[in-house]
Design a protein around this motif. Structure first.
Motif, PDB file in Angstrom:
ATOM      1  N   ILE A 158      30.049   1.373 -13.766  1.00  0.00           N
ATOM      2  CA  ILE A 158      29.865   0.536 -12.575  1.00  0.00           C
ATOM      3  C   ILE A 158      28.404   0.669 -12.148  1.00  0.00           C
ATOM      4  CG2 ILE A 158      30.494   0.243 -10.133  1.00  0.00           C
ATOM      5  CD1 ILE A 158      32.860  -0.423 -11.897  1.00  0.00           C
ATOM      6  N   SER A 159      27.795  -0.459 -11.799  1.00  0.00           N
ATOM      7  CA  SER A 159      26.383  -0.419 -11.396  1.00  0.00           C
ATOM      8  C   SER A 159      26.240   0.323 -10.071  1.00  0.00           C
ATOM      9  CB  SER A 159      25.837  -1.832 -11.258  1.00  0.00           C
ATOM     10  OG  SER A 159      24.579  -1.785 -10.615  1.00  0.00           O
ATOM     11  N   ARG A 160      25.429   1.378 -10.103  1.00  0.00           N
ATOM     12  CA  ARG A 160      25.265   2.213  -8.909  1.00  0.00           C
ATOM     13  C   ARG A 160      24.522   1.445  -7.804  1.00  0.00           C
ATOM     14  NH1 ARG A 160      20.779   5.593  -7.972  1.00  0.00           N
ATOM     15  NH2 ARG A 160      21.146   7.141  -6.312  1.00  0.00           N
ATOM     16  N   LEU A 161      23.469   0.716  -8.184  1.00  0.00           N
ATOM     17  CA  LEU A 161      22.680   0.005  -7.162  1.00  0.00           C
ATOM     18  C   LEU A 161      23.502  -1.121  -6.544  1.00  0.00           C
ATOM     19  CD1 LEU A 161      19.267  -0.004  -9.033  1.00  0.00           C
ATOM     20  CD2 LEU A 161      19.923   1.429  -7.108  1.00  0.00           C
ATOM     21  N   LYS A 162      24.337  -1.762  -7.370  1.00  0.00           N
ATOM     22  CA  LYS A 162      25.237  -2.786  -6.831  1.00  0.00           C
ATOM     23  C   LYS A 162      26.176  -2.155  -5.802  1.00  0.00           C
ATOM     24  CE  LYS A 162      29.243  -3.394  -8.523  1.00  0.00           C
ATOM     25  NZ  LYS A 162      30.401  -3.630  -9.401  1.00  0.00           N
ATOM     26  N   THR A 163      26.748  -1.025  -6.167  1.00  0.00           N
ATOM     27  CA  THR A 163      27.729  -0.395  -5.279  1.00  0.00           C
ATOM     28  C   THR A 163      27.122  -0.123  -3.900  1.00  0.00           C
ATOM     29  OG1 THR A 163      28.733   0.645  -7.209  1.00  0.00           O
ATOM     30  CG2 THR A 163      29.330   1.565  -5.059  1.00  0.00           C
ATOM     31  N   TYR A 164      25.926   0.465  -3.897  1.00  0.00           N
ATOM     32  CA  TYR A 164      25.329   0.810  -2.604  1.00  0.00           C
ATOM     33  C   TYR A 164      24.883  -0.431  -1.822  1.00  0.00           C
ATOM     34  CZ  TYR A 164      25.504   5.741  -3.767  1.00  0.00           C
ATOM     35  OH  TYR A 164      25.961   7.012  -4.075  1.00  0.00           O
ATOM     36  N   SER A 165      24.294  -1.414  -2.518  1.00  0.00           N
ATOM     37  CA  SER A 165      23.801  -2.591  -1.762  1.00  0.00           C
ATOM     38  C   SER A 165      24.969  -3.403  -1.201  1.00  0.00           C
ATOM     39  CB  SER A 165      22.872  -3.459  -2.618  1.00  0.00           C
ATOM     40  OG  SER A 165      23.526  -3.909  -3.763  1.00  0.00           O
ATOM     41  N   VAL A 166      26.063  -3.495  -1.982  1.00  0.00           N
ATOM     42  CA  VAL A 166      27.222  -4.254  -1.502  1.00  0.00           C
ATOM     43  C   VAL A 166      27.921  -3.467  -0.383  1.00  0.00           C
ATOM     44  CG1 VAL A 166      29.529  -5.089  -2.133  1.00  0.00           C
ATOM     45  CG2 VAL A 166      27.577  -5.547  -3.639  1.00  0.00           C
ATOM     46  N   PHE A 167      28.038  -2.142  -0.568  1.00  0.00           N
ATOM     47  CA  PHE A 167      28.664  -1.298   0.472  1.00  0.00           C
ATOM     48  C   PHE A 167      27.915  -1.475   1.796  1.00  0.00           C
ATOM     49  CE2 PHE A 167      28.687   2.706   2.865  1.00  0.00           C
ATOM     50  CZ  PHE A 167      30.057   2.929   3.017  1.00  0.00           C
ATOM     51  N   LYS A 168      26.592  -1.460   1.712  1.00  0.00           N
ATOM     52  CA  LYS A 168      25.768  -1.574   2.921  1.00  0.00           C
ATOM     53  C   LYS A 168      26.067  -2.885   3.667  1.00  0.00           C
ATOM     54  CE  LYS A 168      21.002  -1.393   4.457  1.00  0.00           C
ATOM     55  NZ  LYS A 168      19.620  -1.569   4.064  1.00  0.00           N
ATOM     56  N   VAL A 169      26.170  -3.993   2.895  1.00  0.00           N
ATOM     57  CA  VAL A 169      26.462  -5.292   3.526  1.00  0.00           C
ATOM     58  C   VAL A 169      27.821  -5.242   4.220  1.00  0.00           C
ATOM     59  CG1 VAL A 169      26.950  -7.740   3.092  1.00  0.00           C
ATOM     60  CG2 VAL A 169      25.107  -6.599   1.843  1.00  0.00           C
ATOM     61  N   LEU A 170      28.816  -4.699   3.529  1.00  0.00           N
ATOM     62  CA  LEU A 170      30.180  -4.751   4.059  1.00  0.00           C
ATOM     63  C   LEU A 170      30.332  -3.887   5.313  1.00  0.00           C
ATOM     64  CD1 LEU A 170      32.283  -4.775   0.757  1.00  0.00           C
ATOM     65  CD2 LEU A 170      31.704  -6.699   2.232  1.00  0.00           C
ATOM     66  N   VAL A 171      29.733  -2.674   5.293  1.00  0.00           N
ATOM     67  CA  VAL A 171      29.879  -1.853   6.508  1.00  0.00           C
ATOM     68  C   VAL A 171      29.098  -2.469   7.672  1.00  0.00           C
ATOM     69  CG1 VAL A 171      30.498   0.334   5.415  1.00  0.00           C
ATOM     70  CG2 VAL A 171      28.080  -0.213   5.769  1.00  0.00           C
ATOM     71  N   GLN A 172      28.016  -3.187   7.332  1.00  0.00           N
ATOM     72  CA  GLN A 172      27.287  -3.886   8.408  1.00  0.00           C
ATOM     73  C   GLN A 172      28.165  -4.964   9.042  1.00  0.00           C
ATOM     74  OE1 GLN A 172      23.745  -5.112   6.332  1.00  0.00           O
ATOM     75  NE2 GLN A 172      22.555  -3.361   7.065  1.00  0.00           N
ATOM     76  N   HIS A 173      29.131  -5.459   8.251  1.00  0.00           N
ATOM     77  CA  HIS A 173      30.059  -6.465   8.785  1.00  0.00           C
ATOM     78  C   HIS A 173      31.354  -5.808   9.276  1.00  0.00           C
ATOM     79  CE1 HIS A 173      28.045 -10.323   8.017  1.00  0.00           C
ATOM     80  NE2 HIS A 173      27.451  -9.690   7.033  1.00  0.00           N
ATOM     81  N   ASN A 174      31.271  -4.505   9.576  1.00  0.00           N
ATOM     82  CA  ASN A 174      32.374  -3.749  10.166  1.00  0.00           C
ATOM     83  C   ASN A 174      33.609  -3.651   9.274  1.00  0.00           C
ATOM     84  OD1 ASN A 174      30.886  -3.351  12.534  1.00  0.00           O
ATOM     85  ND2 ASN A 174      31.477  -5.397  13.248  1.00  0.00           N
ATOM     86  N   VAL A 175      33.417  -3.725   7.972  1.00  0.00           N
ATOM     87  CA  VAL A 175      34.547  -3.481   7.060  1.00  0.00           C
ATOM     88  C   VAL A 175      34.749  -1.967   7.014  1.00  0.00           C
ATOM     89  CG1 VAL A 175      35.362  -3.707   4.672  1.00  0.00           C
ATOM     90  CG2 VAL A 175      34.029  -5.566   5.728  1.00  0.00           C
ATOM     91  N   ASP A 176      35.985  -1.548   7.031  1.00  0.00           N
ATOM     92  CA  ASP A 176      36.315  -0.120   6.950  1.00  0.00           C
ATOM     93  C   ASP A 176      35.611   0.493   5.732  1.00  0.00           C
ATOM     94  OD1 ASP A 176      38.335   2.191   7.416  1.00  0.00           O
ATOM     95  OD2 ASP A 176      38.484   1.689   5.275  1.00  0.00           O
ATOM     96  N   GLU A 177      35.045   1.717   5.903  1.00  0.00           N
ATOM     97  CA  GLU A 177      34.179   2.250   4.843  1.00  0.00           C
ATOM     98  C   GLU A 177      34.906   2.501   3.520  1.00  0.00           C
ATOM     99  OE1 GLU A 177      33.179   6.718   5.842  1.00  0.00           O
ATOM    100  OE2 GLU A 177      33.060   5.512   7.666  1.00  0.00           O
ATOM    101  N   SER A 178      36.186   2.891   3.573  1.00  0.00           N
ATOM    102  CA  SER A 178      36.913   3.089   2.303  1.00  0.00           C
ATOM    103  C   SER A 178      37.089   1.746   1.588  1.00  0.00           C
ATOM    104  CB  SER A 178      38.300   3.679   2.550  1.00  0.00           C
ATOM    105  OG  SER A 178      38.185   4.892   3.194  1.00  0.00           O
ATOM    106  N   LYS A 179      37.499   0.738   2.369  1.00  0.00           N
ATOM    107  CA  LYS A 179      37.678  -0.591   1.772  1.00  0.00           C
ATOM    108  C   LYS A 179      36.344  -1.128   1.257  1.00  0.00           C
ATOM    109  CE  LYS A 179      41.678  -2.181   4.374  1.00  0.00           C
ATOM    110  NZ  LYS A 179      42.113  -2.906   5.534  1.00  0.00           N
ATOM    111  N   ALA A 180      35.284  -0.871   2.036  1.00  0.00           N
ATOM    112  CA  ALA A 180      33.948  -1.352   1.640  1.00  0.00           C
ATOM    113  C   ALA A 180      33.521  -0.705   0.320  1.00  0.00           C
ATOM    114  CB  ALA A 180      32.933  -1.047   2.739  1.00  0.00           C
TER     115      ALA A 180
END
Lengths: 97, 542
Positions: B494-516
Motif C-alpha cells: 500500500i502506498s505510504r504517502l497515499k495513506t497519509y495524504s488521504v487520511f489527512k483529508v478525511l480527518v479534516q472532514h471530521n471522518v472518524d480516525e479509524s474509518k479514515a
C-alpha cells in the motif's frame, strides 16, 4: 460566446466549458474558431467523441496545426489512441501529443 | 454549399422578404384626418414620424435632400417646443413645407399599392439575378446577402443561427476570392459590375458595396502582401480579425515579424491559429518572442509546437518559466527539446512538481524528453498505482522521470489491451463517493515533516508506521526507498504517502480516525477479498 460549438456539444457541456476557463482562454476559442472546428471535425472523423473532456483537459490541442496533429496521432494504433482520448486525454502528453 | 443556397433560392418567394418600404396606411390616413381637423396638430405632425419614415414619404420629391433637411429642422423645433413647454413660432415657408409633406403623404397612400406591386416585381428580379450571379461566379452584393439571410431564417427555423453562420462564412470566402481575382484583373471587376445593370435602383448600392469590400480587402491584403502571404491560405475568421485591427498594430507587426525572420509557415500559423495575438497589445507578442529568444529558443519551433505561448500573457509565461527555473531545469533545453511543456497550466505544474518532490524525485539525472510526464493529471494516483504494483525499485533506480514515463506508456497500452480502467482497479464495493469527493478536491502532496505531525496527533497511525513498513536487508538505498513509499500487509503493498495524504483529508472532514485510516489504506488499491478483510480487521478490529 462559443455558440459555434452548438452543433457538437449540448448547452450543458458548453456551460461547463465556459465555467472551467477564464475569459482569456474563451476568447481564444472564439478568435480561432476555424481551427477549433477543424480539430473537432478531425477528432470526430477518427471516431473520437469525447470532445467536451478533451477541451477541458487539453485546450491547447485545439490550437494545434491540423496536419501536425494528424502526423502525431498517426504514429499510434487507431484504437489505442481512441482509447486514450476517450479515457484520459491528459495522458496523451506522454505520447508527445 | 452553393447548391444548398441555389435550392434555397428556388424555394424563396417575394413574400418571404421583408418589405422595407412597408407602411401602416391606416396610421397615415389617421394622421391626415387629424391634420385636417386640428390646426394645432398640423404644426406638430412631424413629431409622429421618425426620420426614416419622413425620408420614405418624401423620397420622390425633386429637392429630396434639402426638403428632408428642412422637415427635420422643423421637427426638432417642434420637439423643443414640446419638451421645454415653449412656443417658438414656425415661419410661413415652414408651414408651406408641412403642407407639402401632407400632400406627399396623400400621394404616398394613393400610389402605395402600385409601388408595393412594383417592389414585389423588383424583388422577384433580385432573386433571379442573384441566382444568375451565383451560378456564374459573380460577386454578390448587400441585397443578395439580405435575400439569402431571409431564406435561411424562413427555411432553417430549428438551426438558423448556426446555418447562417456557415453560409455567411461561405459567402464571404466566395466573394473574397472573386473580388481578389478581380483585383488582379480590373477589367473583370468592371464587367462584373456592369453585369449588375438589371438591378435598377439597387445597382448603385451594389456597386458601392463591391467597391467598399474591395477597399477593405485591399487593407487586409496589403498586410498579407507585405508579409508575402497568399490570402487563400488564411481562414476567413482570421481575415476578419486582421481586417479589424488597428493600422498601427499591423505596421508594428509587419516590421517586427520581418525583424525576427519568422518563416512563412510560422506567419500563416500565427494568423490562422494564433490570431488572438492581433487582438492583444502588440507589446505582449513582442515580449513573448523576446522571452523565448532570451533563452536562445527557436520561435518557428515554438509556433509549430505550442502556439498558445504567443497569445498567453507575457507575465503568465514568465511565471511559468520561473517554475522550471526553481526546479533547476534548463530552459534552453526545454525550449529545444520539449516546447510543448510550456502549454501545461501553471497550477498543474506547481502541483505536479510538489508531488514529485514529496515522492522523492530528485531531477539529478534528467531526460528532458521524458519530462512531458509533468503534464499528466493525477500524477500522485499514477505513482501510488505503480508503487502498489511493486515498481518503486524500478522508478527510483536512477533517472526517475524516464522510468516513470516508461511505466505510464506501458500501463496505457496494458489497460487498452485488457480493456481496464487506466488508473484504478479497485473493487467498486468499497468505494465511498462522499469520501472520494473530499479526496479529489482536497488531497495535497504530503511531506515527511507533516507525516511526523500527523502521527503525533493521531496515535492510531503509529502502529501502521512501525509495524507495516517493510524491513529490508541488503542494499541500503532500496530499503530507504521502500520504507518511504510502502506499507506491507502480507504480500500486499500500500502506498505510504497515499495513506497519509488521504487520511489527512478525511480527518479534516471530521471522518472518524479509524474509518479514515481504513479508507486511506484501501483507497484506489487493487485488493482482493482476503487483503481487504485483513486490513479491515487490523484497523477496525471486526
Amino acid at each position: 460566446m462559443l455558440d459555434y460549438l452548438n452543433g457538437y456539444l449540448d448547452n450543458n457541456d458548453i456551460e461547463i466549458i465556459k465555467k472551467q476557463f477564464n475569459k482569456d482562454i474563451l476568447n481564444n476559442f472564439e478568435a480561432m474558431k476555424d481551427n477549433v472546428l477543424l480539430i473537432i471535425n478531425y477528432l470526430l472523423s477518427i471516431d473520437i467523441k469525447n470532445i467536451k473532456n478533451i477541451i477541458l483537459k487539453r485546450p491547447d490541442l485545439f490550437f494545434e496545426d491540423l496536419e501536425l496533429l494528424k502526423e502525431k496521432v498517426g504514429k499510434y494504433d487507431n484504437n489505442l489512441i481512441k482509447f486514450i482520448f476517450d479515457n484520459d486525454p491528459s495522458s496523451l502528453i506522454n505520447l508527445e501529443i | 454549399m452553393k447548391d444548398y443556397i441555389l435550392n434555397l433560392l428556388d424555394k424563396i418567394s417575394v413574400d418571404d422578404l421583408k418589405n422595407e418600404n412597408s407602411f401602416d396606411i391606416a396610421f397615415l390616413q389617421d394622421v391626415l384626418q387629424k391634420s385636417n381637423d386640428d390646426q394645432a396638430y398640423y404644426n406638430k405632425i412631424l413629431l409622429d414620424f421618425d426620420e426614416d419614415a419622413i425620408a420614405k414619404i418624401v423620397a420622390k420629391d425633386n429637392n429630396f435632400e434639402s426638403f428632408l433637411a428642412s422637415l427635420i429642422y422643423i421637427k426638432s423645433l417642434e420637439q423643443l417646443n414640446q419638451n421645454e413647454n415653449i412656443e417658438i413660432p414656425i415661419s410661413d415657408s415652414q408651414r408651406e413645407d408641412i403642407g407639402r409633406f401632407i400632400y406627399l403623404i396623400k400621394q404616398f397612400i394613393d400610389n402605395y399599392e402600385t409601388d408595393i406591386d412594383n417592389q414585389r416585381k423588383q424583388k422577384n428580379k433580385d432573386i433571379e439575378s442573384l441566382k444568375k450571379r451565383l451560378k456564374n461566379n459573380k460577386p454578390l452584393n448587400k441585397n443578395d446577402y439580405y435575400i439569402i439571410e431571409m431564406g435561411v431564417k424562413k427555411f432553417e427555423i430549428e438551426n438558423s443561427n448556426k446555418k447562417l453562420d456557415e453560409i455567411m462564412s461561405f459567402l464571404n470566402e466566395y466573394n473574397y476570392k472573386i473580388i481578389f481575382k478581380s483585383e488582379n484583373n480590373s477589367d473583370d471587376l468592371s464587367k462584373g459590375s456592369e453585369s449588375n445593370d438589371d438591378f435598377n435602383y439597387l445597382a448603385p448600392q451594389s456597386f458601392e458595396f463591391v467597391k467598399e469590400k474591395k477597399k477593405k480587402l485591399k487593407k487586409e491584403f496589403d498586410f498579407l502582401e507585405k508579409l508575402d502571404i497568399n490570402p487563400d491560405l488564411i481562414y476567413s475568421d482570421a481575415l476578419n480579425i486582421v481586417n479589424a485591427i488597428d493600422d498601427s498594430i499591423k505596421k508594428n507587426m509587419v516590421s517586427y515579424i520581418k525583424k525576427i525572420k519568422l518563416n512563412k509557415n510560422s506567419i500563416i500559423s500565427l494568423i490562422n491559429r494564433g490570431c488572438s495575438i492581433f487582438v492583444k497589445p502588440f507589446d505582449n507578442f513582442k515580449s513573448n518572442c523576446e522571452l523565448i529568444l532570451s533563452y536562445n529558443g527557436d520561435l518557428d519551433l515554438m509556433i509549430r509546437e505550442n502556439i498558445s505561448f504567443f497569445f498567453n500573457s507575457y507575465e503568465y509565461n514568465k511565471n511559468k518559466i520561473s517554475i522550471f527555473v526553481n526546479n533547476e531545469l534548463n530552459i534552453e533545453e526545454l525550449l529545444k527539446i520539449i516546447p510543448k511543456i510550456f502549454a501545461i497550466s501553471t497550477n498543474k505544474l506547481l502541483k505536479n512538481f510538489q508531488i514529485l518532490d514529496s515522492y522523492g524525485f530528485s531531477f539529478r539525472e534528467i531526460d528532458y524528453e521524458s519530462l512531458s510526464v509533468i503534464g499528466n493529471d493525477n500524477i500522485d494516483i499514477m505513482l501510488d498505482f505503480f508503487i502498489e504494483s511493486g515498481f518503486s525499485n524500478y522508478i527510483f533506480s536512477g533517472n526517475e522521470i524516464k522510468n516513470l514515463k516508461s511505466l505510464i506508456i506501458k500501463r496505457l497500452y496494458y489497460a487498452y489491451k485488457n480493456d481496464l480502467n487506466i488508473w484504478q482497479e479497485s473493487l467498486n464495493d468499497y468505494i465511498n463517493e462522499e469520501y472520494n469527493d473530499y479526496i479529489r478536491i482536497d488531497r495535497k502532496p504530503i511531506t515527511e515533516e507533516e507525516i511526523r505531525y500527523l502521527i503525533s496527533d493521531y496515535p492510531i497511525l503509529d502502529s501502521i508506521e512501525e509495524g507495516k513498513r517493510p524491513i529490508l536487508f541488503g542494499d541500503a538505498t532500496t530499503a530507504k526507498i521502500k520504507r518511504k513509499h510502502e506499507f506491507k500487509f502480507n504480500n500486499t503493498i500500500i502506498s505510504r504517502l497515499k495513506t497519509y495524504s488521504v487520511f489527512k483529508v478525511l480527518v479534516q472532514h471530521n471522518v472518524d480516525e479509524s474509518k479514515a485510516l481504513f479508507y486511506a489504506l484501501i483507497y484506489n488499491s487493487n485488493l482482493d477479498e482476503k487483503d481487504y478483510l485483513l486490513i479491515r480487521k487490523m484497523v477496525l478490529g471486526d
